[in-house]
Design a protein around this motif. Structure first.
Motif, PDB file in Angstrom:
ATOM      1  N   THR A 322       0.823  -1.213   0.000  1.00 29.07           N
ATOM      2  CA  THR A 322       0.000   0.000   0.000  1.00 29.07           C
ATOM      3  C   THR A 322       0.852   1.257   0.000  1.00 29.07           C
ATOM      4  OG1 THR A 322      -1.736  -1.166   1.228  1.00 29.07           O
ATOM      5  CG2 THR A 322      -1.855   1.233   1.195  1.00 29.07           C
ATOM      6  N   TRP A 323       1.969   1.221   0.720  1.00 28.89           N
ATOM      7  CA  TRP A 323       2.744   2.433   0.945  1.00 28.89           C
ATOM      8  C   TRP A 323       4.188   2.367   0.458  1.00 28.89           C
ATOM      9  CZ3 TRP A 323      -0.110   6.452   2.371  1.00 28.89           C
ATOM     10  CH2 TRP A 323      -1.294   6.227   3.063  1.00 28.89           C
ATOM     11  N   VAL A 324       4.935   1.369   0.936  1.00 27.41           N
ATOM     12  CA  VAL A 324       6.393   1.377   0.714  1.00 27.41           C
ATOM     13  C   VAL A 324       6.740   1.193  -0.757  1.00 27.41           C
ATOM     14  CG1 VAL A 324       8.596   0.357   1.377  1.00 27.41           C
ATOM     15  CG2 VAL A 324       6.714   0.443   3.027  1.00 27.41           C
ATOM     16  N   GLU A 325       6.116   0.211  -1.410  1.00 27.27           N
ATOM     17  CA  GLU A 325       6.453  -0.083  -2.801  1.00 27.27           C
ATOM     18  C   GLU A 325       6.238   1.132  -3.702  1.00 27.27           C
ATOM     19  OE1 GLU A 325       5.846  -3.944  -5.507  1.00 27.27           O
ATOM     20  OE2 GLU A 325       3.991  -2.791  -5.241  1.00 27.27           O
ATOM     21  N   ARG A 326       5.247   1.932  -3.366  1.00 31.19           N
ATOM     22  CA  ARG A 326       4.891   3.066  -4.221  1.00 31.19           C
ATOM     23  C   ARG A 326       5.903   4.202  -4.164  1.00 31.19           C
ATOM     24  NH1 ARG A 326      -0.556   2.241  -5.671  1.00 31.19           N
ATOM     25  NH2 ARG A 326      -1.540   0.613  -4.429  1.00 31.19           N
ATOM     26  N   VAL A 327       6.679   4.273  -3.097  1.00 23.14           N
ATOM     27  CA  VAL A 327       7.648   5.374  -2.972  1.00 23.14           C
ATOM     28  C   VAL A 327       9.085   4.870  -2.894  1.00 23.14           C
ATOM     29  CG1 VAL A 327       5.961   6.834  -1.812  1.00 23.14           C
ATOM     30  CG2 VAL A 327       7.490   5.420  -0.434  1.00 23.14           C
ATOM     31  N   LEU A 341       5.523  10.519   8.349  1.00 25.67           N
ATOM     32  CA  LEU A 341       5.081  11.557   9.274  1.00 25.67           C
ATOM     33  C   LEU A 341       4.154  12.549   8.567  1.00 25.67           C
ATOM     34  CD1 LEU A 341       8.501  12.214  11.038  1.00 25.67           C
ATOM     35  CD2 LEU A 341       6.582  10.903  11.930  1.00 25.67           C
ATOM     36  N   LYS A 342       4.401  12.778   7.296  1.00 27.43           N
ATOM     37  CA  LYS A 342       3.569  13.706   6.524  1.00 27.43           C
ATOM     38  C   LYS A 342       2.237  13.092   6.106  1.00 27.43           C
ATOM     39  CE  LYS A 342       7.680  15.919   4.581  1.00 27.43           C
ATOM     40  NZ  LYS A 342       8.530  16.042   3.354  1.00 27.43           N
ATOM     41  N   MET A 343       2.196  11.765   6.017  1.00 23.51           N
ATOM     42  CA  MET A 343       0.989  11.101   5.502  1.00 23.51           C
ATOM     43  C   MET A 343      -0.106  10.950   6.549  1.00 23.51           C
ATOM     44  SD  MET A 343       1.440  10.649   2.347  1.00 23.51           S
ATOM     45  CE  MET A 343      -0.022   9.660   2.030  1.00 23.51           C
ATOM     46  N   GLN A 344       0.176  11.274   7.800  1.00 20.33           N
ATOM     47  CA  GLN A 344      -0.794  11.045   8.870  1.00 20.33           C
ATOM     48  C   GLN A 344      -2.119  11.784   8.664  1.00 20.33           C
ATOM     49  OE1 GLN A 344       0.229   8.726  11.591  1.00 20.33           O
ATOM     50  NE2 GLN A 344       1.496   8.460   9.780  1.00 20.33           N
ATOM     51  N   SER A 345      -2.089  12.904   7.959  1.00 24.58           N
ATOM     52  CA  SER A 345      -3.313  13.680   7.743  1.00 24.58           C
ATOM     53  C   SER A 345      -3.903  13.463   6.346  1.00 24.58           C
ATOM     54  CB  SER A 345      -3.024  15.177   7.947  1.00 24.58           C
ATOM     55  OG  SER A 345      -1.994  15.605   7.068  1.00 24.58           O
ATOM     56  N   ASP A 346      -3.333  12.543   5.589  1.00 27.73           N
ATOM     57  CA  ASP A 346      -3.795  12.300   4.223  1.00 27.73           C
ATOM     58  C   ASP A 346      -5.056  11.441   4.218  1.00 27.73           C
ATOM     59  OD1 ASP A 346      -2.539  12.512   1.261  1.00 27.73           O
ATOM     60  OD2 ASP A 346      -3.602  10.599   1.484  1.00 27.73           O
ATOM     61  N   ALA A 347      -5.937  11.683   3.252  1.00 28.29           N
ATOM     62  CA  ALA A 347      -7.186  10.912   3.159  1.00 28.29           C
ATOM     63  C   ALA A 347      -6.908   9.433   2.928  1.00 28.29           C
ATOM     64  CB  ALA A 347      -8.053  11.470   2.035  1.00 28.29           C
ATOM     65  N   LYS A 348      -5.840   9.143   2.209  1.00 28.06           N
ATOM     66  CA  LYS A 348      -5.490   7.737   1.949  1.00 28.06           C
ATOM     67  C   LYS A 348      -5.119   7.034   3.257  1.00 28.06           C
ATOM     68  CE  LYS A 348      -2.285   4.837  -0.680  1.00 28.06           C
ATOM     69  NZ  LYS A 348      -1.088   4.809  -1.541  1.00 28.06           N
ATOM     70  N   LEU A 355      -9.316   0.067   7.238  1.00 25.05           N
ATOM     71  CA  LEU A 355      -9.251  -1.337   6.818  1.00 25.05           C
ATOM     72  C   LEU A 355      -8.277  -2.130   7.686  1.00 25.05           C
ATOM     73  CD1 LEU A 355      -9.266  -0.800   2.952  1.00 25.05           C
ATOM     74  CD2 LEU A 355     -11.093  -1.836   4.302  1.00 25.05           C
ATOM     75  N   ALA A 356      -7.158  -1.502   8.044  1.00 25.91           N
ATOM     76  CA  ALA A 356      -6.168  -2.184   8.892  1.00 25.91           C
ATOM     77  C   ALA A 356      -6.754  -2.491  10.268  1.00 25.91           C
ATOM     78  CB  ALA A 356      -4.910  -1.327   9.021  1.00 25.91           C
ATOM     79  N   PHE A 357      -7.545  -1.575  10.802  1.00 22.94           N
ATOM     80  CA  PHE A 357      -8.172  -1.797  12.104  1.00 22.94           C
ATOM     81  C   PHE A 357      -9.218  -2.912  12.016  1.00 22.94           C
ATOM     82  CE2 PHE A 357     -11.055  -0.353  15.671  1.00 22.94           C
ATOM     83  CZ  PHE A 357     -10.187  -0.727  16.683  1.00 22.94           C
ATOM     84  N   GLU A 358      -9.945  -2.978  10.907  1.00 23.52           N
ATOM     85  CA  GLU A 358     -10.882  -4.087  10.691  1.00 23.52           C
ATOM     86  C   GLU A 358     -10.139  -5.421  10.731  1.00 23.52           C
ATOM     87  OE1 GLU A 358     -13.431  -3.985   7.289  1.00 23.52           O
ATOM     88  OE2 GLU A 358     -13.874  -1.858   7.535  1.00 23.52           O
ATOM     89  N   SER A 359      -8.992  -5.471  10.059  1.00 25.87           N
ATOM     90  CA  SER A 359      -8.202  -6.707  10.028  1.00 25.87           C
ATOM     91  C   SER A 359      -7.759  -7.102  11.430  1.00 25.87           C
ATOM     92  CB  SER A 359      -6.979  -6.513   9.122  1.00 25.87           C
ATOM     93  OG  SER A 359      -6.191  -7.677   9.065  1.00 25.87           O
ATOM     94  N   ILE A 360      -7.361  -6.118  12.239  1.00 26.41           N
ATOM     95  CA  ILE A 360      -6.970  -6.394  13.619  1.00 26.41           C
ATOM     96  C   ILE A 360      -8.148  -6.962  14.406  1.00 26.41           C
ATOM     97  CG2 ILE A 360      -6.341  -5.275  15.807  1.00 26.41           C
ATOM     98  CD1 ILE A 360      -4.507  -3.433  14.211  1.00 26.41           C
ATOM     99  N   CYS A 361      -9.324  -6.415  14.195  1.00 27.18           N
ATOM    100  CA  CYS A 361     -10.510  -6.906  14.903  1.00 27.18           C
ATOM    101  C   CYS A 361     -10.790  -8.366  14.565  1.00 27.18           C
ATOM    102  CB  CYS A 361     -11.718  -6.026  14.583  1.00 27.18           C
ATOM    103  SG  CYS A 361     -11.644  -4.380  15.327  1.00 27.18           S
ATOM    104  N   PHE A 362     -10.637  -8.740  13.302  1.00 27.72           N
ATOM    105  CA  PHE A 362     -10.851 -10.139  12.918  1.00 27.72           C
ATOM    106  C   PHE A 362      -9.828 -11.056  13.569  1.00 27.72           C
ATOM    107  CE2 PHE A 362     -13.981  -9.048   9.757  1.00 27.72           C
ATOM    108  CZ  PHE A 362     -14.721 -10.229   9.617  1.00 27.72           C
ATOM    109  N   LYS A 363      -8.645 -10.542  13.870  1.00 24.75           N
ATOM    110  CA  LYS A 363      -7.619 -11.341  14.541  1.00 24.75           C
ATOM    111  C   LYS A 363      -7.868 -11.425  16.049  1.00 24.75           C
ATOM    112  CE  LYS A 363      -3.863 -10.346  11.268  1.00 24.75           C
ATOM    113  NZ  LYS A 363      -4.360  -9.312  10.356  1.00 24.75           N
ATOM    114  N   HIS A 364      -8.818 -10.640  16.545  1.00 23.92           N
ATOM    115  CA  HIS A 364      -9.091 -10.596  17.989  1.00 23.92           C
ATOM    116  C   HIS A 364     -10.565 -10.850  18.275  1.00 23.92           C
ATOM    117  CE1 HIS A 364      -5.157  -8.652  17.701  1.00 23.92           C
ATOM    118  NE2 HIS A 364      -4.993  -8.918  18.980  1.00 23.92           N
TER     119      HIS A 364
END
Length: 478
Positions: A322-327, A341-348, A355-364
């Motif tokens: 999602t992030w590293v490969e693109r940059v 640090l700059k991406m924290q306020s980005d809509a992406k 979605l990442a938090f949803e995945s964590i919930c499924f693991k718990h």
């Protein structure tokens, strides 16, 4: 940490008879660390680790050197020619050990030791059946990151090791609670929300968590590890898959296809994305990825097994793609300074974190059920979506459906936010619509409970009182 696994190791250690343990799990998850730390001072301990791509001759030479180092008084005039001779020499080295003292023999990265035509597996079968199984102080431990190999060749062995295993441990990533404990042991003290943000990027992978430094925020840690030229996790993605799978480009192709489709793919859709025929080769790739814990198959609510979807669940792989490969190109040229640090306020970032938090919930799920007071109730967890045929009609999705055997269903909305979540009028209407559509489309007669899962809970207002039956907070996931 690892309380269940440690209890198994203690039981095997104290059994008073020969034991054979197989342990497997995703690479970097801490298998070797667990075995070394538990057994290093609990008896006569001998270990050997396989090397990727090394010839049989080189592997045997390494074994021979370890044997001489551990047993300097062993009369071994020349290097063994094959694994039969090597394991026979090991048997001779330990045969006079005090029978009251455990002898732990640890074969790490077994798939590399037992490469094709090496003869290692056949030699191990013979030495176990003929000698080790009759020595009451012996404990053999085999370990591997290539989970599918361990399952097929050891756990489900149909030859000389059939039925020989005492225990099998599949090592899973740390839970959030275990991650917190692990970080505290490293003198890293972060808020639980910060720990969740680390988990979104790295998952509960022990090796990755060792890179976290005291005094850094989650964002600083992620930026250092993934968005600086020397970051330890910048080049981890390809190394990870190449170290686990032959023809790893096929596995990476699957992972990338799943990463693009955030709501999962059916097997038919996945094969189409991969442009692979549905045959033995494709099935093997999917099987290997599933066994190694990178992807899971889930059924949607009221769907049959054959309609299940495949989901990418390895947090690091999702984050990387999602992030590293693109940059990565700009990163290596020094053009991505302080990127995370700059991406924290980005809509992406907001979309990804949800979605990442949803995945964590499924693991718990177990922790969520405990928070709801339904731990002892049998249930089936899934997601649900409605896609109308009429393009003018709006569809909807339920993030998590807990279908309970006590004739009730929890419809869970999952929201990742930085403070109390407020249900306004528009969102309340959307929630009411989702519940009504779920009832209408599924034809269920069960009682429906609307549950909100969020880090800090909900603002109390009239919509909360009218709609929400229960809520689960961040602390509950720990």
């Amino acid at each position: 940490m690892r309380a269940q696994e440690v209890a198994t190791l203690k039981r095997l250690l104290a059994s008073g008879k020969a034991e054979f343990l197989a342990i497997y799990g995703r690479r970097r998850i801490g298998k070797t660390y667990l075995i070394h730390e538990f057994f290093k001072d609990k008896g006569l301990y001998f270990s050997i680790t396989g090397s990727s791509g090394s010839s049989k001759k080189i592997q045997i030479r390494k074994f021979y050197l370890e044997l001489k180092s551990n047993f300097p008084h062993l009369q071994l005039e020349k290097e063994p020619k094959n694994w039969d001779e090597a394991l026979h020499a090991l048997k001779e080295a330990i045969k006079d050990a005090d029978p009251r003292r455990r002898v732990i023999l640890f074969f790490d990265e077994l798939p590399w030791l037992a490469a094709k035509r090496s003869g290692f597996l056949q030699a191990l079968e013979y030495i176990w059946n003929q000698h080790f199984s009759r020595m009451s102080n012996i404990l053999v431990v085999v370990c591997g990151s290539a989970a599918n190999w361990i399952i097929k060749k050891i756990v489900n062995n149909k030859n000389g090791l059939y039925g020989r295993l005492s225990e099998v441990i599949k090592l899973h990533p740390f839970t959030l609670r275990e991650t917190e404990q692990f970080l505290v042991e490293q003198k890293v003290n972060l808020s639980r929300k910060q720990i969740v943000e680390l988990y979104m990027a790295f998952g509960g992978i022990a090796k990755y968590l060792t890179y976290v430094r005291p005094g850094e925020s989650a964002a600083q840690t992620i930026n250092r590890l993934c968005f600086t030229p020397q970051g330890q996790l910048v080049g981890e993605f390809n190394t990870l898959y190449q170290s686990l799978f032959e023809d790893s480009h096929k596995h990476i192709q699957v992972i990338k296809a799943l990463a693009e489709k955030k709501r999962g793919l059916t097997q038919k859709e996945l094969l189409k994305e991969m442009q692979m025929l549905s045959g033995g080769q494709a099935s093997l790739v999917l099987e290997e990825l599933e066994d190694s814990g990178f992807m899971v198959g889930r059924q949607e609510f009221q769907k049959v097994t054959k309609d299940k979807k495949w989901w990418l669940v390895d947090d690091y792989s999702i984050f990387y793609l999602t992030w590293v490969e693109r940059v990565k190109g700009g990163l290596l040229q020094g053009n991505a300074k302080d990127y995370w640090l700059k991406m924290q306020s980005d809509a992406k970032w907001k979309s990804w974190s949800g979605l990442a938090f949803e995945s964590i919930c499924f693991k718990h799920i177990a922790q969520i059920k405990e928070a709801l007071g339904i731990s002892s109730v049998l249930s089936f967890e899934s997601q649900w979506s409605y896609r109308p045929k009429d393009p003018s009609e709006r569809g909807c999705e339920i993030d998590l459906v807990i279908d309970r055997k006590d004739d009730c269903i929890n419809l869970c909305e999952i929201k990742f936010c930085h403070s109390l979540f407020t249900i306004d009028r528009d969102y309340a209407e959307n929630l009411q619509r989702k519940v009504a559509l779920f009832r209408e489309q599924t034809k269920t007669h069960k009682t429906l409970f609307l549950t909100l899962i969020s880090p800090f809970g909900l603002q109390r207002n009239k919509y909360f009182s009218e709609l929400v039956h229960s809520e689960v907070l961040l602390d509950d996931l720990f």
